[in-house]
Design an enzyme around this catalytic site. Structure first.
Site, mmCIF file in Angstrom:
data_model
loop_
_atom_site.group_PDB
_atom_site.id
_atom_site.type_symbol
_atom_site.label_atom_id
_atom_site.label_comp_id
_atom_site.label_asym_id
_atom_site.label_seq_id
_atom_site.Cartn_x
_atom_site.Cartn_y
_atom_site.Cartn_z
ATOM 1 N N SER A 220 15.760 3.499 6.992
ATOM 2 C CA SER A 220 14.828 4.565 6.641
ATOM 3 C C SER A 220 15.052 5.037 5.196
ATOM 4 O O SER A 220 14.979 4.250 4.265
ATOM 5 C CB SER A 220 14.940 5.703 7.655
ATOM 6 O OG SER A 220 13.820 6.540 7.622
ATOM 7 N N ASP A 339 5.165 1.751 13.407
ATOM 8 C CA ASP A 339 6.193 2.702 12.956
ATOM 9 C C ASP A 339 5.508 4.001 12.548
ATOM 10 O O ASP A 339 4.682 4.016 11.641
ATOM 11 C CB ASP A 339 6.952 2.110 11.769
ATOM 12 C CG ASP A 339 8.163 2.932 11.376
ATOM 13 O OD1 ASP A 339 8.126 4.168 11.516
ATOM 14 O OD2 ASP A 339 9.149 2.338 10.923
ATOM 15 N N HIS A 368 10.214 3.777 15.228
ATOM 16 C CA HIS A 368 11.043 4.008 14.043
ATOM 17 C C HIS A 368 12.504 4.053 14.465
ATOM 18 O O HIS A 368 12.898 4.871 15.296
ATOM 19 C CB HIS A 368 10.655 5.320 13.358
ATOM 20 C CG HIS A 368 11.354 5.526 12.042
ATOM 21 N ND1 HIS A 368 11.056 4.782 10.926
ATOM 22 C CD2 HIS A 368 12.352 6.376 11.670
ATOM 23 C CE1 HIS A 368 11.826 5.173 9.913
ATOM 24 N NE2 HIS A 368 12.631 6.129 10.351
#
Length: 415
Positions: A220, A339, A368
């Site tokens: 991320s 996502d 995610h």
């Protein structure tokens, strides 16, 4: 999604002669980013075919200039269908939330090191306890960068740490300022645009183990920072390879999507995590003055509130939009399709196709930081972990002059 890149078109420093590979993936996206430079395509060897690679399952999207070079290394994984776990994988939000709260967390004893930075800030490094004496000085090192406000206690970090350690790798987790109970000693805290801390960590690790090859994996926002570093900083030459997972790539698009529908839940959750860190250190901001709006940041309802009150001011940006635009790792590349935080539309597909050292792999599901699929689902490691480590081990074997097959490597891991 996996994106593998070897050369990035927008470097601000001279091209690297031997740039590092990076695998980047977002839950449904896993990316392998190999060699963040304008270097010429990676040369082939006896064990890597340059024939057109077609042996991947139709449930996956595979593209990139280095597809034919690196996909054969992980074809065992790419040849299988991406089968999400029943019910959990059918909805991106269910999968994301399940992985965050119910995936098991491996029990690993860590040894913490506090590193004071040149501006008197503090970050922490968590090493596997005892490895300083147990492992040879030339053992490959894997540096892990967690996501926004995350740290060494997160399940996805622990699973990758254990898998790498079981292969005999030395592993260290980089906890950003204030994250994972790291001390905060200056008003400057977490930022998606600031690469100085990572640079100091890289130099510290490399100087401690000069005989070892360094690799990096980020998730991320950690992936976003890692990709920026590899494409922008001279210290990128210190890496022999890297992996990026669930990278939002374009923070402007990500911010737009976080303000829509159910995604607002993630927005508030991330803002709450950051403001929680800030509240622990409010004394640092007493009478700070200037454009800071500490009450707004401390009670942030969205990431934009937090960035407006603290981040963009700390790092000298005129607006949140300017900060976000300057923090996009997509600028240095020239991530699953569902996502909710790292949008599919932000993937720079055209640039990856043209990049002779890049591979992109997109999975149809994953949420995610989820990827609740494969033989380890639902509580085990993400679907991506075995593939990532097989890729890393291949790079390490080549640098070490060995030519072991990935099948044997995978067997040793499972054992």
């Amino acid at each position: 999604m996996i994106t593998s890149m070897a050369a990035t078109p927008h470097l601000t420093h001279s091209p690297l002669s031997n740039p590092p590979p990076l695998i980047k993936h977002a839950p449904p996206r896993l990316r392998l980013r190999l060699r963040p430079t304008r270097a010429t395509p990676i040369s082939t060897n006896a064990t890597t075919t340059t024939d057109q690679f077609k042996d991947y399952h139709p449930s996956l999207e595979v593209l990139g200039g280095a597809r034919d070079l690196f996909c054969p290394v992980i074809k065992t994984h790419l040849g299988r269908p991406y089968d999400h776990y029943p019910v959990l994988g059918a909805n991106c939000h269910v999968e994301t939330i399940y992985a965050a709260f119910f995936r098991n967390i491996p029990d690993v004893k860590l040894k913490r090191e506090c590193l004071r930075t040149s501006d008197d800030g503090t970050v922490t490094l968590d090493w596997v306890s005892g490895d300083a004496k147990k492992l040879p000085d030339n053992s490959p090192i894997l540096l892990l960068l967690p996501g926004l406000s995350g740290g060494s206690d997160d399940s996805y970090v622990r699973h990758m740490l254990v898998r790498a350690r079981n292969k005999g790798w030395r592993v260290v987790v980089f906890n950003s300022r204030g994250c994972a109970d790291s001390p905060v000693t200056t008003p400057q805290m977490y930022s998606g645009s600031f690469l100085g801390d990572l640079d100091e960590v890289v130099n510290h690790v490399v100087n401690r183990y000069p005989k070892a090859n360094l690799y990096g994996a980020g998730w991320s926002m950690g992936a976003n920072i890692l990709v920026q570093y590899l494409g922008k900083e001279a210290g990128a030459r210190r890496f022999s390879g890297a992996v990026s997972l669930c990278n939002p790539f374009d923070l402007v698009m990500s911010d737009e999507d976080l303000c829509k529908g159910f995604n607002k839940i993630y927005n508030r959750s991330l803002a709450k995590a950051l403001s929680g860190i800030l509240k622990k250190h409010l004394m640092l901001f007493e009478d700070i003055g200037g454009e800071y709006n500490i009450p707004l940041a401390a009670n942030a309802q969205t990431l934009r509130d937090y960035d407006e009150g603290l981040t963009r001011v700390s790092f000298g940006f005129k607006s949140v939009d300017e900060y976000l635009q300057n923090s996009c790792s997509a600028n240095y590349i020239k991530y699953a399709k569902n996502d909710p935080i790292a949008p599919d539309r932000a993937i720079p597909r055209a640039d990856i196709k043209e990049n002779p050292n890049c591979v992109l792999i997109v999975t149809p599901k994953g949420g995610h930081l989820g990827w609740v699929a494969g033989e380890n689902a639902p509580q085990g490691c993400p679907w991506t972990d075995p593939m990532v480590m097989d890729f890393f081990q291949h790079l390490e074997n080549e640098k070490a002059g060995t030519r072991q097959g990935t099948g044997n490597l995978l067997q040793s891991v499972e054992a």
